[in-house]
Design an enzyme around this catalytic site. Structure first.
Site, PDB file in Angstrom:
ATOM      1  N   ASP A  75      27.131  46.107  30.439  1.00 40.55           N
ATOM      2  CA  ASP A  75      26.566  47.229  29.688  1.00 40.55           C
ATOM      3  C   ASP A  75      26.673  48.473  30.561  1.00 40.55           C
ATOM      4  O   ASP A  75      27.492  48.514  31.468  1.00 40.55           O
ATOM      5  CB  ASP A  75      25.120  46.911  29.279  1.00 40.55           C
ATOM      6  CG  ASP A  75      24.760  47.519  27.932  1.00 40.55           C
ATOM      7  OD1 ASP A  75      24.892  48.747  27.798  1.00 40.55           O
ATOM      8  OD2 ASP A  75      24.343  46.778  27.020  1.00 40.55           O
ATOM      9  N   ASP A  76      25.874  49.490  30.300  1.00 43.90           N
ATOM     10  CA  ASP A  76      25.967  50.728  31.057  1.00 43.90           C
ATOM     11  C   ASP A  76      25.674  50.477  32.538  1.00 43.90           C
ATOM     12  O   ASP A  76      24.717  49.784  32.888  1.00 43.90           O
ATOM     13  CB  ASP A  76      24.970  51.756  30.521  1.00 43.90           C
ATOM     14  CG  ASP A  76      25.181  52.037  29.036  1.00 43.90           C
ATOM     15  OD1 ASP A  76      26.343  52.166  28.618  1.00 43.90           O
ATOM     16  OD2 ASP A  76      24.175  52.115  28.308  1.00 43.90           O
TER      17      ASP A  76
END
Length: 473
Positions: free
Chosen positions: A263-264
């Site tokens: 993810d980020d």
């Protein structure tokens, strides 16, 4: 028969025994360096504060065989060391070994120090993680509505906390959690590896975090936070394994980190829809520098999507992104309210990217599926300069909100080299406005060319001026 026929000899023996008893009591009460500490090679480290007292996890029954639970040992050690908060503070040393544990809480004026060969293993048993209420600015759990499991390492309402080491490891052993999440078998949100709430003067440094069940590091409602010299590793196909998520925090520095994530790599947040609006705690005064990110399915730095308390004065510089979906991305939606403004990015180097510039005004997840359609976000003052990207599929997708455009976008000195199979349309711009200068490929009409150098603040944030001390473990 007399037990002590010569009174003077008896008295001397009793006196000597009494001295030993008193010395033993003093050694315990003052936590003088234990045998385990003496046997470890002393190591210097940098921290916001050093500690007067020190102890080792094995002093409290810790067993580093990777199988024995050390939850009780961690809790007992930290409870005991908390007595020294007003007397110079204390540090708990985790020595070489594999230390299996469930969730435990930190205390104030405290350092958790991991030896270079120390590994904290997160328990895979749900029973080892207390269930805690949803965060006030979120209203519900992110994975499930009814609450969340406490983080592996947790703390709230603390002052002066350091979690550091000589590149020791915190391993969340997340695979069973990922399997249950994908199968929708969890009743509560997965635990994070490290979360501190409502706390001030925080340092997290010189450690490796791997295989978190969900987010890795989550300071929320905190101030004066330093995160540096971290390696964070997660499989790139596991969702929500964000690296560092500063959330409703003020005066934060994230630097010199290497993150591989599903993810980020960094997600800047401040609450979700009406809950975040009501709490009203923005993330502001945030510096991110010398970051390396690999995240094929997400952003190098994401602003949002939970940004309802506001995000302001974020400075990103000297960042490298490799095989990553996007650069510095803005994620928001109708119902979020709040704002993202005064964002400054410079000196980014990117290779093998899907998007370089990406802003989304329709990131549609909402707590409970409900939102206020009148709560519109304000996105303005977004600045990028000195950007170089190679092997890019799609230069820019910039989608504002109808009747609520994203304004004040500035891009200068950006050179984008396209991939062999790049998209034919390189700039897709709707409901935005701004300017560009010295940008290739040629930008969309909504960003007309103008001879300008996009701004970047030259002053330093207060957190950037903090001088770390040299301490010893």
């Amino acid at each position: 028969m007399e037990l002590c026929p010569q009174s003077r000899q008896c008295y001397a023996v009793l006196k000597l025994l009494a001295i030993f008893v008193i010395l033993g009591s003093l050694i315990d009460s003052r936590l003088v360096e234990s045998r385990e500490v003496e046997n470890l090679q002393a190591t210097e480290y940098s921290a916001i504060n050093c500690r007067k007292h020190s102890a080792v996890l094995t002093d409290f029954g810790g067993v580093g065989d990777g199988k024995t639970s050390n939850t009780k040992a961690f809790k007992s050690a930290i409870e005991h060391l908390s007595k020294y908060a007003s007397d110079g503070g204390a540090q708990l040393i985790v020595p070489p070994g594999k230390w299996l544990t469930g969730s435990f809480n930190l205390t104030s004026h405290f350092t958790l120090y991991l030896h270079k060969d120390a590994v904290i293993l997160g328990s895979q048993d749900e029973a080892d993680y207390p269930v805690v209420p949803p965060l006030p600015s979120y209203g519900v759990g992110r994975d499930a509505p009814d609450g969340r499991f406490a983080s592996l390492i947790f703390g709230t309402n603390l002052t002066d906390v350091v979690v550091t080491g000589n590149n020791g490891t915190i391993n969340g052993q997340g695979r069973p959690w990922w399997t249950k999440f994908k199968a929708k078998q969890l009743n509560y949100t997965r635990p994070y590896l490290l979360e501190l709430m409502f706390s001030d003067q925080i340092q997290i440094s010189n450690l490796t975090f791997i295989d978190s069940p969900s987010w890795n590091i989550h300071p929320i409602y905190c101030s004066n936070v330093i995160v540096k010299w971290l390696t964070i590793l997660a499989p790139v196909d596991v969702p929500n394994t964000d690296g560092v998520n500063p959330d409703s925090c003020t005066n934060t520095l994230i630097e010199d980190c290497y993150i591989v994530s599903g993810d980020d790599c960094i997600a800047v947040k401040s609450g979700w829809d009406q809950y975040g609006i009501d709490v009203g705690m923005p993330t502001k005064q945030l510096a991110i520098r010398r970051l390396t990110c690999i995240s094929p399915d997400s952003a190098t730095v994401a602003l949002g999507s939970e940004m309802s308390g506001g995000i302001q004065d974020v400075r990103v510089e000297d960042v490298t992104a490799i095989d990553t979906q996007s650069g510095v991305r803005i994620k928001t939606a109708i119902g979020r309210g709040g704002y993202v403004k005064d964002i400054f990015v410079r000196n980014m180097r990117m290779k093998t990217m899907y998007y370089v510039f990406w802003m989304t005004g329709a990131y549609g997840s909402h707590p409970g599926g409900k939102f206020d359609p009148k709560a519109l976000p304000n996105i303005t003052g977004i600045n990028y300069k000195d950007m170089v990207a190679e092997n890019v599929t799609y230069t820019a997708r910039l989608d504002g909100i109808k009747n609520d455009p994203f304004t004040g976008i500035c891009i200068s000195n950006a050179t984008i080299t396209l991939a062999e199979k790049a998209k034919e349309l390189q700039w897709n711009c709707t409901d935005i406005s701004g300017v560009t200068s010295r940008v290739t490929p040629k930008p969309c009409a909504a960003l007309p060319e103008k001879e300008i150098d996009c701004p970047y603040p030259e002053d330093k944030l207060p957190i950037e001026k903090v001088q770390l001390k040299t301490c010893s473990a």
